[in-house]
Design a protein around this motif. Structure first.
Motif, short mmCIF file in Angstrom:
data_model
loop_
_atom_site.label_atom_id
_atom_site.label_comp_id
_atom_site.label_asym_id
_atom_site.label_seq_id
_atom_site.Cartn_x
_atom_site.Cartn_y
_atom_site.Cartn_z
N GLY A 82 24.24 25.18 55.65
CA GLY A 82 25.69 25.10 55.58
C GLY A 82 26.33 25.64 56.85
N LYS A 83 27.61 25.40 56.99
CA LYS A 83 28.35 25.79 58.19
C LYS A 83 28.29 27.30 58.42
N LEU A 84 28.52 28.09 57.36
CA LEU A 84 28.53 29.55 57.52
C LEU A 84 27.15 30.07 57.94
N LEU A 85 26.08 29.50 57.41
CA LEU A 85 24.74 29.92 57.79
C LEU A 85 24.47 29.56 59.25
N LYS A 86 24.85 28.37 59.67
CA LYS A 86 24.67 27.98 61.07
C LYS A 86 25.42 28.92 62.01
N VAL A 89 23.64 32.32 62.22
CA VAL A 89 22.41 32.26 63.02
C VAL A 89 22.76 32.21 64.51
N ASN A 90 23.78 31.48 64.85
CA ASN A 90 24.13 31.34 66.27
C ASN A 90 24.82 32.58 66.84
#
Length: 92
Positions: A82-86, A89-90
C-alpha cells in the motif's frame, strides 16, 4: 521477522499470553491464506493487498546445464504494498 517473533510482539503489545497470541496469529494467517486460495484476496488499508495471480506457461532454461525446459502455467500468491507502506520504506 519470524512467526515466533510476531507472536511474541503481539503477546507483549496487547498483554495476552503467548498461547493466545499464537492462536490469534494462526487464525489471521489461515484466513489470509484461505482468501488468497479462493481468489477473493485480502486488502489491509495502508499496508497492502494479497491476491493470487496467474502465470502463463513459458520456456525456461536450467542455469546449471543450459537445457531448455517447459515451465507450466500456474497460480502464485502476490503482494502489492500500500501507499503508506511504500512511503515508510522509502523514508528509510
Amino acid at each position: 521477522m519470524k512467526k515466533i517473533d510476531l507472536i511474541e510482539a503481539v503477546s507483549k503489545e496487547i498483554k495476552i499470553t503467548r498461547s493466545e497470541a499464537k492462536q490469534s496469529v494462526e487464525i489471521i494467517l489461515d484466513e489470509i491464506s484461505s482468501a488468497i486460495v479462493s481468489g477473493k484476496g485480502v486488502e489491509v488499508r495502508g499496508f497492502g493487498g494479497f491476491q493470487k495471480r496467474h502465470r502463463k506457461g513459458r520456456m525456461g532454461i536450467n542455469p546449471k546445464t543450459g537445457e531448455k525446459t517447459q515451465v507450466s502455467e500456474k497460480f502464485v500468491p502476490f503482494f502489492k504494498p500500500g501507499k503508506l507502506l511504500k512511503e515508510a520504506v522509502n523514508k528509510g
